[in-house]
Design an enzyme around this catalytic site. Structure first.
Site, PDB file in Angstrom:
ATOM      1  CB  ILE A 198      -0.945   0.024   1.220  1.00 26.34           C
ATOM      2  CG1 ILE A 198      -0.146  -0.030   2.532  1.00 26.34           C
ATOM      3  CG2 ILE A 198      -1.949  -1.118   1.158  1.00 26.34           C
ATOM      4  CD1 ILE A 198      -0.976   0.276   3.764  1.00 26.34           C
ATOM      5  NE  ARG A 200       3.532   7.347  -3.837  1.00 25.64           N
ATOM      6  CZ  ARG A 200       2.510   7.635  -3.059  1.00 25.64           C
ATOM      7  NH1 ARG A 200       1.776   6.636  -2.561  1.00 25.64           N
ATOM      8  NH2 ARG A 200       2.207   8.888  -2.758  1.00 25.64           N
ATOM      9  CG  ASP A 224      -4.469   0.771  -3.006  1.00 26.31           C
ATOM     10  OD1 ASP A 224      -5.390   0.655  -3.838  1.00 26.31           O
ATOM     11  OD2 ASP A 224      -4.281   1.821  -2.350  1.00 26.31           O
ATOM     12  CG  HIS A 248      -2.807   4.813  -5.561  1.00 29.04           C
ATOM     13  ND1 HIS A 248      -1.604   5.304  -5.982  1.00 29.04           N
ATOM     14  CD2 HIS A 248      -2.873   5.116  -4.241  1.00 29.04           C
ATOM     15  CE1 HIS A 248      -0.967   5.887  -4.979  1.00 29.04           C
ATOM     16  NE2 HIS A 248      -1.729   5.783  -3.900  1.00 29.04           N
ATOM     17  N   GLY A 250      -6.321   3.716  -1.530  1.00 27.18           N
ATOM     18  CA  GLY A 250      -6.083   3.638  -0.091  1.00 27.18           C
ATOM     19  C   GLY A 250      -6.794   4.698   0.720  1.00 27.18           C
TER      20      GLY A 250
END
Length: 283
Positions: A198, A200, A224, A248, A250
């Site tokens: 979660i 990069r 993610d 992405h 989160g």
């Protein structure tokens, strides 16, 4: 992306600060040439993690630029060394997205370990025929060991990889963490272990991850974040049933994104006024 040009004269009361705002009014990232054109002469820039604020963009902005506010906690899209050289202040949005991102991490852990996407697909395609003792079995979190990369400095990553049943990657992307989770790392992991990222995308070597998943070296992965974003639909990771990939999201709750937006705007305005920012990145 917003550009804010301070129109208040130097002697004007801080409370009366006004701005001329040029806004990119689209959810899609602003084209680079449009960004370079729009930032010219601006005193402030409010950006997202999709905008690469590098030397070329800073040159295009010129000497007026005195504050950059990013609506993100990650700052790997900002050329911080160059920004610091130019005396530009940076605002960001830490802390306010912690709970939402933690919720997503747990969701991704459970979704991946309990094979929920596979199970849903079986319901849809007719694969669910009867209750079977071992059908669609995954791995449970109860009494397991969860290793978090990016939480403290106590356990070496090699030991964490070898001992953890679930590994959650939360560290910042730096030159030291780029490619941290690679074939050597996966070789240390248990065959039953699950990796969740979660942080990069570049923290994980995706080619090595594909090999580890396809060969059964590790059990599963939930991501993610990827490299690039969005991940091409032809990417090999998307062919694997034991790899769950999200776009992405989160911090993607209504409340969190609203708070992030407000904090980013307040950081920008405080920087233009020469006041302390609510959340300033110290360079």
């Amino acid at each position: 992306m917003q550009l804010c040009q301070d129109l208040a004269p130097p002697t004007r009361n801080i409370a009366e600060l006004s701005c001329e705002v040029e806004q990119w009014d689209s959810d899609e990232p602003i084209p680079r040439k449009e960004l370079e054109r729009g930032v010219a002469g601006a005193h402030g820039l409010l950006c997202l993690l999709t905008e690469q604020v590098d030397r070329k963009l800073l040159d295009a902005a010129g000497a007026n630029l005195k504050v950059i506010s990013t609506m993100s906690v990650g700052v790997d899209h900002l050329a911080l060394d160059e920004i610091k050289k130019r005396g530009i202040r940076v605002g960001y949005t830490p802390d306010v997205l912690t709970d939402a991102t933690a919720e997503l991490a747990v969701s991704l852990l459970l979704t991946t370990s309990r094979r929920l996407p596979e199970a849903i697909e079986e319901v849809k395609n007719g694969g669910w025929t009867a209750w079977k003792p071992l059908w669609m079995c995954g791995y449970g979190l109860t009494k397991s060991t969860v290793g978090i990369i990016g939480l403290g400095r106590i356990v070496p990553t090699s030991q964490l990889a070898a001992e953890a049943d679930f590994i959650v990657v939360t560290c910042s992307l730096t030159p030291e963490t780029k490619g941290l989770c690679n074939k050597d790392f996966f070789r240390l992991m248990k065959k039953t272990a699950v990796l969740v990222n979660i942080s990069r995308g570049d923290v994980v070597n995706q080619d090595d991850l594909y090999q580890a998943l396809a060969s059964g070296q590790i059990a599963a992965a939930g991501l993610d974040v990827t490299t690039p974003e969005p991940l091409p639909t032809s990417h090999p990771l998307l062919t694997l049933k034991n790899c769950v990939i999200l776009p992405h999201i989160g911090s993607a709750t209504h409340g969190t994104r609203n708070i992030m937006s407000l904090l980013a705007a307040n950081n920008l305005l405080a920087g233009l006024r020469g006041e302390p920012m609510p959340s300033e990145l110290k360079l």
